[in-house]
Write an enzyme that holds these catalytic residues in place. Structure first.
Site, mmCIF file in Angstrom:
data_model
loop_
_atom_site.group_PDB
_atom_site.id
_atom_site.type_symbol
_atom_site.label_atom_id
_atom_site.label_comp_id
_atom_site.label_asym_id
_atom_site.label_seq_id
_atom_site.Cartn_x
_atom_site.Cartn_y
_atom_site.Cartn_z
ATOM 1 N N LEU A 75 -0.748 3.652 12.398
ATOM 2 C CA LEU A 75 -1.658 4.719 11.946
ATOM 3 C C LEU A 75 -2.610 4.167 10.896
ATOM 4 O O LEU A 75 -2.295 4.132 9.709
ATOM 5 C CB LEU A 75 -0.851 5.898 11.384
ATOM 6 C CG LEU A 75 -1.510 7.257 11.596
ATOM 7 C CD1 LEU A 75 -1.672 7.573 13.075
ATOM 8 C CD2 LEU A 75 -0.700 8.346 10.946
ATOM 9 N N ASP A 76 -3.747 3.726 11.366
ATOM 10 C CA ASP A 76 -4.725 3.128 10.465
ATOM 11 C C ASP A 76 -5.589 4.214 9.812
ATOM 12 O O ASP A 76 -5.904 5.219 10.435
ATOM 13 C CB ASP A 76 -5.626 2.168 11.244
ATOM 14 C CG ASP A 76 -6.581 1.447 10.332
ATOM 15 O OD1 ASP A 76 -6.109 0.746 9.427
ATOM 16 O OD2 ASP A 76 -7.803 1.609 10.496
ATOM 17 N N ASP A 91 2.681 7.826 8.878
ATOM 18 C CA ASP A 91 2.654 6.399 9.247
ATOM 19 C C ASP A 91 4.021 5.981 9.758
ATOM 20 O O ASP A 91 4.149 5.259 10.739
ATOM 21 C CB ASP A 91 2.395 5.481 8.052
ATOM 22 C CG ASP A 91 1.146 5.792 7.300
ATOM 23 O OD1 ASP A 91 0.810 6.975 7.209
ATOM 24 O OD2 ASP A 91 0.528 4.847 6.799
ATOM 25 N N ASP A 115 0.851 -1.178 0.000
ATOM 26 C CA ASP A 115 0.000 0.000 0.000
ATOM 27 C C ASP A 115 0.892 1.234 0.000
ATOM 28 O O ASP A 115 2.054 1.173 0.355
ATOM 29 C CB ASP A 115 -0.876 0.041 1.258
ATOM 30 C CG ASP A 115 -1.770 -1.180 1.369
ATOM 31 O OD1 ASP A 115 -2.104 -1.741 0.315
ATOM 32 O OD2 ASP A 115 -2.102 -1.565 2.494
ATOM 33 N N GLU A 120 2.161 -3.095 10.879
ATOM 34 C CA GLU A 120 1.714 -3.013 9.485
ATOM 35 C C GLU A 120 2.806 -2.411 8.601
ATOM 36 O O GLU A 120 2.912 -2.734 7.426
ATOM 37 C CB GLU A 120 0.437 -2.164 9.377
ATOM 38 C CG GLU A 120 0.085 -1.852 7.924
ATOM 39 C CD GLU A 120 -1.370 -1.601 7.636
ATOM 40 O OE1 GLU A 120 -2.111 -1.256 8.555
ATOM 41 O OE2 GLU A 120 -1.753 -1.769 6.466
ATOM 42 N N GLU A 121 3.612 -1.542 9.165
ATOM 43 C CA GLU A 121 4.602 -0.823 8.361
ATOM 44 C C GLU A 121 5.900 -1.588 8.132
ATOM 45 O O GLU A 121 6.770 -1.107 7.417
ATOM 46 C CB GLU A 121 4.915 0.536 9.001
ATOM 47 C CG GLU A 121 3.724 1.461 9.110
ATOM 48 C CD GLU A 121 3.009 1.694 7.782
ATOM 49 O OE1 GLU A 121 3.625 1.528 6.710
ATOM 50 O OE2 GLU A 121 1.806 2.006 7.813
ATOM 51 N N ASP A 158 -1.041 -1.556 14.259
ATOM 52 C CA ASP A 158 -1.121 -0.724 13.070
ATOM 53 C C ASP A 158 -0.930 0.690 13.609
ATOM 54 O O ASP A 158 -1.838 1.256 14.221
ATOM 55 C CB ASP A 158 -2.492 -0.871 12.387
ATOM 56 C CG ASP A 158 -2.551 -0.054 11.107
ATOM 57 O OD1 ASP A 158 -1.605 0.723 10.864
ATOM 58 O OD2 ASP A 158 -3.538 -0.194 10.360
ATOM 59 N N GLU A 176 -5.199 -5.610 13.095
ATOM 60 C CA GLU A 176 -6.378 -4.754 12.904
ATOM 61 C C GLU A 176 -7.634 -5.460 13.456
ATOM 62 O O GLU A 176 -8.285 -4.967 14.366
ATOM 63 C CB GLU A 176 -6.562 -4.384 11.430
ATOM 64 C CG GLU A 176 -5.452 -3.463 10.924
ATOM 65 C CD GLU A 176 -5.553 -3.089 9.445
ATOM 66 O OE1 GLU A 176 -5.113 -1.987 9.111
ATOM 67 O OE2 GLU A 176 -6.039 -3.896 8.622
HETATM 68 P P1 AHM Z 1 -11.454 0.985 1.468
HETATM 69 O O1 AHM Z 1 -10.933 2.321 1.029
HETATM 70 O O2 AHM Z 1 -11.154 -0.116 0.515
HETATM 71 O O3 AHM Z 1 -12.914 1.039 1.821
HETATM 72 O O4 AHM Z 1 -10.644 0.616 2.785
HETATM 73 C C1 AHM Z 1 -10.865 1.276 3.999
HETATM 74 C C2 AHM Z 1 -10.288 0.493 5.116
HETATM 75 C C3 AHM Z 1 -10.576 1.076 6.464
HETATM 76 O O5 AHM Z 1 -11.706 0.534 7.056
HETATM 77 C C4 AHM Z 1 -9.327 0.773 7.240
HETATM 78 O O6 AHM Z 1 -9.137 1.671 8.281
HETATM 79 C C5 AHM Z 1 -8.273 0.917 6.181
HETATM 80 O O7 AHM Z 1 -8.887 0.479 4.985
HETATM 81 C C6 AHM Z 1 -7.058 0.074 6.419
HETATM 82 O O8 AHM Z 1 -6.082 0.429 5.515
HETATM 83 P P2 AHM Z 1 -4.729 1.158 6.023
HETATM 84 O O9 AHM Z 1 -4.231 0.353 7.187
HETATM 85 O O10 AHM Z 1 -3.832 1.067 4.857
HETATM 86 O O11 AHM Z 1 -5.048 2.560 6.406
HETATM 87 MG MG MG Z 2 -4.359 -0.337 8.688
#
Ligand code: AHM
Ligand code: MG
Length: 336
Positions: free
Chosen positions: A122-123, A74, A68, A97-98, A120, A279
């Protein structure tokens, strides 16, 4: 006097220590670890708040372990969390996650490091640039490896129900830290004037039912039939759709107001997008502790799913008990 006593501010540190005293066998290690997470989240909060002011916004050059896009904040949050965990000397290793691989932390010679942390840092990072809430998620396990500072990958491969603590920090209109050590859920709001998390939501109980559902409805056509039928039902019932794109915020709303959050499998993410270890599991522990439920789209209890990879993905439906049960009924009925 009585009312003054009642209104007395209880800080996160005080609360954690008081809680430790009620467990005869507690050594203070988990207490120190939780306090260090509290400190780290205050530092992250400071940076999140001034993200628009300093040149910390925007994409970092690297992608994260999951491919990602990573934003600078992050990486900052990841570094701060790891540094604070290392300071405590209680944590033998971190899976984040990072970072593609789990990290072994430096420990203190005289002390044994009994815990591993999954997180995670910074989610919801796609929200940073537009000033929308983000969060930190963490889970704590007692490690299985017996030696003082030793650690193996399998220390992280424990099912969610083995966690000894889990929590999240939501950097929202105010900053709130919500955590559980398996004995109920409590929330602490950061008072910026004194720089302390103060007990604001004691013994949180999730409503059994609510009027909110959270799912990325843009993917509707890509969901399996049974999930589509449940979403149709939410529409028929006039439930209100709320989707921030930041799991911590969406689950936080459900925790207080009642509701359900879902991230089912899609063509792009056949096993779901969210990560089981850092998560889904911590959020599931908090929600269950508050009286809610968390399952995957195959109806396994999230906390009982086998962990075989650090960055393993999972589908999830998490929230108020009756709403998740209703989701499960739809899955049973329409997947047959
Ligand atoms: P989406 O954009 O496919 O709907 O994904 C959103 C989801 C969130 O619910 C969650 O917080 C996030 O993706 C997790 O991704 P990251 O950890 O990369 O922020
Ligand atoms: Mg996340």
């Amino acid at each position: 006097m009585g009312s003054r006593q009642q209104n007395r501010i209880v800080t996160l540190d005080e609360f954690i220590i008081k809680n430790q005293k009620s467990h005869d066998d507690a050594t203070g290690s988990l207490t120190r670890l939780l306090r260090d997470i509290g400190i780290a989240s205050k530092i992250v909060n400071r940076e999140v708040n001034k993200a628009g002011l300093v040149n910390i916004l925007g994409d970092a050059d690297s992608g994260n372990a999951s491919g990602d896009q990573v934003q600078k904040l992050d990486l900052f949050a990841n570094r701060v969390m790891i540094e604070c965990l290392e300071n405590s000397g209680e944590c033998a290793g971190v899976a984040s996650e990072e970072d593609e691989k789990w990290i072994k932390l430096k420990t203190i010679k005289t002390r044994s490091a009994d815990y591993v942390v999954v997180m995670d840092p910074l989610d919801g990072s796609s929200n940073i640039d537009v000033n929308v809430s983000v969060g930190t998620i963490f889970g704590i396990y007692k490690k299985l490896t017996k030696s003082k500072s030793g650690i193996k990958e399998t220390d992280f491969f424990q099912k969610g129900h083995k966690m000894v603590a889990a929590g999240y920090v939501l950097y929202g209109t105010s900053t709130i830290l919500v955590y559980t050590t398996g004995d109920g859920v409590n929330g602490f709001t950061l008072d910026p004037s004194i720089g302390e998390f103060c007990l604001s939501h004691k013994n949180i109980k999730m409503p059994d039912f609510g009027i909110y559902y959270s799912v990325n409805q843009g993917y509707y056509q890509k969901f399996d039939l049974e999930v589509r039928r449940y979403i149709d039902n939410c529409n028929d019932e006039n439930y209100r759709l709320r989707y921030i794109g930041s799991m911590v915020s969406d689950v936080h709303r459900s925790l207080f107001k009642g509701g359900i959050f879902m991230y089912p499998n899609t063509r792009k993410y056949p096993h779901g997008k969210l990560r089981l270890l850092y998560e889904c599991n911590p959020m599931a522990m908090i929600v269950e502790q508050a009286g809610g439920l968390a399952v995957d789209c195959k109806l396994n209890r999230i906390l009982d799913v086998e962990v075989t990879e650090i960055h393993q993905r999972s589908t999830i439906a998490i929230g108020s008990k009756k709403m998740v049960e209703d989701f499960m009924d739809h899955v049973k009925k329409y997947s047959a």
